[in-house]
Design an enzyme around this catalytic site. Structure first.
Site, mmCIF file in Angstrom:
data_model
loop_
_atom_site.group_PDB
_atom_site.id
_atom_site.type_symbol
_atom_site.label_atom_id
_atom_site.label_comp_id
_atom_site.label_asym_id
_atom_site.label_seq_id
_atom_site.Cartn_x
_atom_site.Cartn_y
_atom_site.Cartn_z
ATOM 1 N N MET A 136 27.589 1.441 4.093
ATOM 2 C CA MET A 136 27.823 2.175 2.846
ATOM 3 C C MET A 136 28.796 1.906 1.849
ATOM 4 O O MET A 136 28.683 1.921 0.749
ATOM 5 C CB MET A 136 27.820 3.620 3.494
ATOM 6 C CG MET A 136 27.693 4.692 2.416
ATOM 7 S SD MET A 136 28.105 6.471 3.161
ATOM 8 C CE MET A 136 26.592 6.545 4.158
ATOM 9 N N ARG A 164 1.719 5.486 -20.534
ATOM 10 C CA ARG A 164 2.615 6.719 -20.204
ATOM 11 C C ARG A 164 2.949 7.813 -21.142
ATOM 12 O O ARG A 164 3.188 8.660 -20.435
ATOM 13 C CB ARG A 164 4.084 5.761 -20.013
ATOM 14 C CG ARG A 164 5.213 6.482 -19.493
ATOM 15 C CD ARG A 164 6.411 5.424 -19.228
ATOM 16 N NE ARG A 164 6.935 5.128 -20.415
ATOM 17 C CZ ARG A 164 8.223 4.134 -20.336
ATOM 18 N NH1 ARG A 164 8.733 3.984 -19.136
ATOM 19 N NH2 ARG A 164 8.846 3.659 -21.330
ATOM 20 N N TYR A 201 26.289 -3.514 11.263
ATOM 21 C CA TYR A 201 25.042 -2.633 12.041
ATOM 22 C C TYR A 201 23.924 -3.515 12.561
ATOM 23 O O TYR A 201 23.572 -4.395 11.815
ATOM 24 C CB TYR A 201 24.694 -1.583 11.132
ATOM 25 C CG TYR A 201 25.608 -0.500 10.954
ATOM 26 C CD1 TYR A 201 26.161 0.334 12.107
ATOM 27 C CD2 TYR A 201 26.142 -0.368 9.564
ATOM 28 C CE1 TYR A 201 27.041 1.372 11.440
ATOM 29 C CE2 TYR A 201 27.083 0.594 9.299
ATOM 30 C CZ TYR A 201 27.520 1.453 10.153
ATOM 31 O OH TYR A 201 28.505 2.307 10.102
ATOM 32 N N LYS A 227 20.189 4.465 -22.458
ATOM 33 C CA LYS A 227 19.716 5.396 -21.583
ATOM 34 C C LYS A 227 20.321 5.056 -20.218
ATOM 35 O O LYS A 227 20.821 3.820 -20.203
ATOM 36 C CB LYS A 227 18.055 5.512 -21.285
ATOM 37 C CG LYS A 227 17.577 4.057 -20.932
ATOM 38 C CD LYS A 227 16.128 4.099 -21.190
ATOM 39 C CE LYS A 227 15.411 2.707 -20.723
ATOM 40 N NZ LYS A 227 13.971 2.617 -20.871
HETATM 41 C C1 LIG Z 1 13.851 1.582 -21.665
HETATM 42 C C2 LIG Z 1 13.016 1.085 -22.799
HETATM 43 C C3 LIG Z 1 13.597 0.141 -23.623
HETATM 44 C C4 LIG Z 1 14.340 -0.748 -23.475
HETATM 45 O O1 LIG Z 1 13.729 -1.800 -22.629
HETATM 46 P P1 LIG Z 1 14.430 -3.206 -22.344
HETATM 47 O O2 LIG Z 1 13.432 -3.943 -21.666
HETATM 48 O O3 LIG Z 1 15.712 -3.054 -21.432
HETATM 49 O O4 LIG Z 1 14.713 -3.932 -23.620
HETATM 50 C C5 LIG Z 1 12.858 0.287 -24.954
HETATM 51 N N1 LIG Z 1 11.753 1.217 -25.237
HETATM 52 C C6 LIG Z 1 11.555 2.185 -24.445
HETATM 53 C C7 LIG Z 1 10.511 3.174 -24.695
HETATM 54 C C8 LIG Z 1 12.145 2.092 -23.099
HETATM 55 O O5 LIG Z 1 11.829 3.042 -22.245
#
Ligand SMILES: *Cc1c(COP(=O)(O)O)cnc(C)c1O
Length: 367
Positions: free
Chosen positions: A310, A137, A261, A39
């Site tokens: 930036m 969640r 800055y 992801k």
């Molecule tokens: C992001 C995520 C993972 C991976 O988590 P890591 O700590 O980076 O290994 C696994 N499962 C779910 C549901 C996630 O949202």
């Protein structure tokens, strides 16, 4: 004619390290199938290139955040099925069913819609029952688990191929996590009576490295796959990513001259200052300003001076007279551990990685 300038900063990714890390996780847990989590543009490493590198490694799924990422995998010609980790909007579910992607289900309303869509497409919707064992969640709460078999019985167009949960504190709270594992085991034994459940999974990186979950058949490593461990471990993981930039300008400022800055840094002596082509627009956190951060030029650590701007930062190269304009600068990598950068930015390594901006080209190497 192109409008592109040579990259001022880029992300270098060693895909051989990713494959090595997957191998290492498998060596530690040969009993588990793996769902590499890709992801958020593969944690900044570049979704398509990472997925292509791992596609032939015999993995079960790629973990993605949403259908858009699943579509990108499909368009990249990736064969491994995507698993959509987060909930999908009602209007996204048709695409999930039509493509045979796997998704989570946390409510009966979701399940009913997936069932209707699958009937329409004369197929089965591939779903993993999400159970909430403490994350708060998503997922069915414990008091509903016993009735799920009955509730899902009429939904004949669903293939409930898995059960999924997620540890909220596998890197922080051992006693809670041990109790949570017992709770998850309870869910699995109840649900196994009604569903085939080929994929039973709760552990991300910390859970995988720190705990054993008796019933589980799969793990979902993200961070560990990229070579960073969220917990002390004996696993041999190799960070796959380097954040690189280049010196654009070198000048010597007199004593008493402000830098950047707010003039929060004033030279106390004549100072050879290099300007480097990266800034907070690239995801180099502004929070790192005046936090005693050092970056590496040819292996020499050089202090960052004043605030992050930036597109540019300034570094002190007085003690590195060999540094020239155009030289490469390592901001994250073997000389500058990402854990240190995250700590100095008051955040976690996940946020540093996923904050690396789209302006940074991803350069994939294999060595
Ligand atoms: C992001 C995520 C993972 C991976 O988590 P890591 O700590 O980076 O290994 C696994 N499962 C779910 C549901 C996630 O949202």
């Amino acid at each position: 004619m192109t409008h592109d300038s040579p990259a001022r900063a880029w992300v270098e990714v060693n895909t051989a390290h990713l494959i090595g890390n997957l191998k290492e996780l498998r060596r530690l847990h040969p009993e588990l199938k793996m769902m590499p989590v890709v992801k958020a543009n593969a944690y900044g490493h570049g979704l398509e290139a990472v997925a292509r590198a791992l596609d032939t490694c015999g993995i079960a799924f790629f973990g993605v955040a949403n259908p858009g990422e699943a579509r990108r995998l499909q368009q990249a010609g990736v064969h491994t099925r995507p698993f959509i980790l987060g909930p999908a909007f009602p209007e996204e579910r048709e695409e999930i069913v039509a493509n045979g992607w796997s998704a989570t289900v946390s409510t009966l309303e979701e399940a009913a819609q997936y069932d209707r869509l699958a009937a329409l497409y004369q197929t089965k919707a591939h779903l993993h029952l999400c159970v909430d064992t403490g994350m708060g969640r998503a997922g069915f709460l414990p008091d509903t688990w016993e009735k799920l078999g009955e509730a899902f019985a009429p939904l004949t167009h669903l293939c409930i191929e898995g059960v999924v949960s997620h540890f909220p504190a596998a890197d922080e709270d051992e006693s809670f996590t041990l109790r949570e594992i017992e709770e998850f085991e309870k869910a699995v034994s109840l649900l196994k009576q009604h569903f085939p459940l080929e994929y039973i999974h709760i552990a991300a990186s910390a859970g995988l490295l720190n705990f054993t979950v008796p019933s589980s058949t799969m793990a979902r490593p993200g961070l560990a796959l990229y070579g960073i461990s969220p917990v002390p471990t004996e696993a041999h993981l190799l960070p796959a990513l380097r954040l690189m930039s280049r010196v654009t300008l070198i000048r010597t400022l007199p004593a008493g001259h402000g830098v950047a800055y707010g003039r929060t840094f004033i030279t106390s002596r004549p100072t050879r200052v290099a300007t480097v082509g990266i800034g907070y627009a690239d995801g180099w956190p502004r929070k790192l300003s005046n936090r005693d951060v050092k970056v590496s030029v040819g292996g020499v650590l050089c202090p960052m001076l004043g605030r992050v701007t930036m597109d540019q930062i300034m570094i002190d190269v007085t003690h590195a007279p060999e540094v020239r304009e155009g030289d490469e600068v390592e901001l994250i990598g073997p000389h500058v551990p990402i854990e240190q950068i995250a700590e100095k930015a008051d955040t976690i390594v996940w946020e540093i990685l996923t904050g690396l901006g789209p302006r940074l080209p991803r350069v994939h190497i294999e060595e």
